[in-house]
Design a protein around this motif. Structure first.
Motif, PDB file in Angstrom:
ATOM      1  N   LYS A  79       0.854  -1.178   0.068  1.00 55.33           N
ATOM      2  CA  LYS A  79      -0.026   0.099  -0.039  1.00 55.33           C
ATOM      3  C   LYS A  79       0.718   1.421  -0.022  1.00 55.33           C
ATOM      4  O   LYS A  79       2.113   1.303   0.622  1.00 55.33           O
ATOM      5  N   GLY A  83      -8.301  -4.603  -2.724  1.00 57.50           N
ATOM      6  CA  GLY A  83      -7.938  -4.564  -1.463  1.00 57.50           C
ATOM      7  C   GLY A  83      -9.270  -4.360  -0.593  1.00 57.50           C
ATOM      8  O   GLY A  83     -10.065  -3.695  -0.815  1.00 57.50           O
ATOM      9  N   PRO A  84      -9.201  -4.969   0.500  1.00 58.06           N
ATOM     10  CA  PRO A  84      -8.474  -6.231   0.898  1.00 58.06           C
ATOM     11  C   PRO A  84      -8.439  -7.501   0.058  1.00 58.06           C
ATOM     12  O   PRO A  84      -9.323  -7.528  -0.809  1.00 58.06           O
ATOM     13  N   GLN A 144     -11.069  -1.274  -5.608  1.00 57.61           N
ATOM     14  CA  GLN A 144     -10.869   0.285  -5.122  1.00 57.61           C
ATOM     15  C   GLN A 144     -11.241   1.217  -6.368  1.00 57.61           C
ATOM     16  O   GLN A 144     -11.514   2.300  -6.279  1.00 57.61           O
ATOM     17  N   ASP A 181      -6.209   1.709  -0.122  1.00 60.39           N
ATOM     18  CA  ASP A 181      -6.275   0.407   0.451  1.00 60.39           C
ATOM     19  C   ASP A 181      -5.836  -0.625  -0.560  1.00 60.39           C
ATOM     20  O   ASP A 181      -5.874  -1.782  -0.540  1.00 60.39           O
ATOM     21  N   GLU A 206      -3.797  -3.071  -2.432  1.00 53.34           N
ATOM     22  CA  GLU A 206      -2.718  -4.046  -2.047  1.00 53.34           C
ATOM     23  C   GLU A 206      -2.658  -5.395  -3.169  1.00 53.34           C
ATOM     24  O   GLU A 206      -1.653  -6.043  -2.972  1.00 53.34           O
TER      25      GLU A 206
END
Length: 397
Positions: A92, A114-115, A127, A165, A167
């Motif tokens: 991140k 993400g997550p 996202q 967020d 990842e």
């Protein structure tokens, strides 16, 4: 685990062992006496282990690399037959550069995730989604884009905002004219890593990656083996409904429909839908009872807008059956008497749901227009061999 703890091979095997019973518990009871389905469940488990092994071997969030996410071999989460999925785990807030050749495939879209579902076991909406066609593409197909929380000072090139967020990055490459379109080529590098060279992974890093395998493999393999049963429980047998996958990392501009099918050897389903006037992409695919996408490399178990034939009245009609009905728009169940049907519309001005009706296979022609495109058995064999070659010309590894 401590920084000096070793994750042993025996630990991995011991922690994978319960997945067998967990899979048996997840499969609908009506299938427990079907030895072939129960053996196919082993294939699904292996696909889950294979998918997560890629991350365990390759991933380093400071030195990311795109690895296969879903495909013909990692047949989990019901991949679309036309889509190549590749994913890279990132840290991140980092700064990343993606550079490559856009190619000529229909679509190339990056989802910021993400997550990560594989690690949380929970589905989450993307996202953000970034379309490579929004970039400055050179005459040779080249592109170069930076992802970061803020545009780098003094940088005037293509830039995408990296959401806080995010990842994991997943690229969907949708191709319709397999083997003819030029596949994209691309790589990723982190620009703000402590050092450019990766070096030797630490003991703690290796142990952590290996210790993730049982959990992530379980998420992959156990996600959907009961999905077809749930459709059946809703009464969606040989009929379709609109579904929303936007909360499960599905594309926001894409609409889906699906339902279960159940056919005897001498039966067929005829699907009909009027193709929207403005649609960027559409397709129809089949799955088996475990929600694995039916092998689309060696069977005509999927059709997209470049492969299908739309009748003169603007209606797309397809025949789903175990035996070849002799029409161009055949979807081969490939020996699976039951499973699921799923379709999608992308960037469409309308999102119609096809109708489905069951008929006797011997009577299929009576329910189709007189100008329906027909195919001889010899032509079908040649077409499937050509399909197999073209599918293998796509870059998936």
């Amino acid at each position: 685990m401590t920084d000096m703890a070793i994750y042993e091979w025996e630990q991995l095997l011991d922690q994978l062992r319960p997945l067998g019973q967990q899979m048996r518990d997840r499969i609908p009871p009506r299938l427990h006496d079907d030895a072939q389905v129960m053996q196919e469940a082993m294939r699904l488990l292996l696909a889950g282990v294979l998918r997560t092994a890629n991350d365990a071997i390759m991933h380093d969030r400071s030195h990311p690399m795109f690895v296969p996410e879903l495909n013909i071999c990692q047949n989990i989460f019901q991949p679309n037959a036309d889509t190549i999925y590749k994913a890279a785990l990132i840290e991140k807030g980092g700064t990343y550069r993606i550079r490559g050749d856009r190619g000529t495939t229909r679509m190339m879209i990056l989802a910021q995730l993400g997550p990560d579902t594989l690690r949380t076991g929970q589905h989450h909406p993307a996202q953000d989604a970034n379309d490579f066609d929004d970039l400055a593409i050179g005459a040779d197909g080249g592109f170069d884009v930076i992802l970061s929380p803020a545009r780098p000072d003094g940088y005037s090139g293509d830039w995408w905002e990296l959401k806080p967020d995010t990842e994991k990055l997943m690229v969907r490459i949708v191709g319709c004219d397999w083997g003819v379109e030029r596949e994209p080529r691309f790589g990723i590098v982190r620009l703000d890593a402590e050092r450019a060279a990766k070096g030797r992974p630490t003991l703690a890093q290796l142990a952590h990656r290996f210790a993730e395998i049982p959990t992530t493999a379980a998420v992959c393999a156990l996600a959907f083996p009961d999905k077809v049963q749930k459709l059946r429980d809703e009464g969606l047998v040989n009929t379709l409904k609109v579904v929303d996958f936007s909360q499960m990392t599905g594309l926001a501009r894409q609409s889906y429909y699906e339902g279960a099918y159940d056919l005897a050897e001498d039966e067929a389903l005829i699907t009909e839908v009027r193709i929207p006037a403005d649609v960027a992409y559409w397709s129809l695919i089949l799955t088996n009872e475990l929600y694995e996408t039916t092998d689309w490399y060696h069977n005509q178990s999927s059709l997209n807008d470049a492969q299908a034939v739309v009748d003169g009245d603007g209606i797309f009609r397809a025949v789903i059956s175990a035996r070849d009905p002799g029409v161009h728009n055949w979807l081969d169940t490939a020996g699976y008497a039951s499973g699921a049907v799923q379709g999608r519309w992308f960037n469409s001005d309308a999102r119609p749901t096809p109708t489905m009706r069951k008929v006797k296979l011997a009577e299929v022609r009576e329910h189709l227009p007189a100008d329906t495109m027909l195919v001889t058995p010899q032509a079908r064999d040649a077409a499937i061999r050509e399909r197999t070659l073209r599918a293998q010309m796509r870059v998936i590894w």
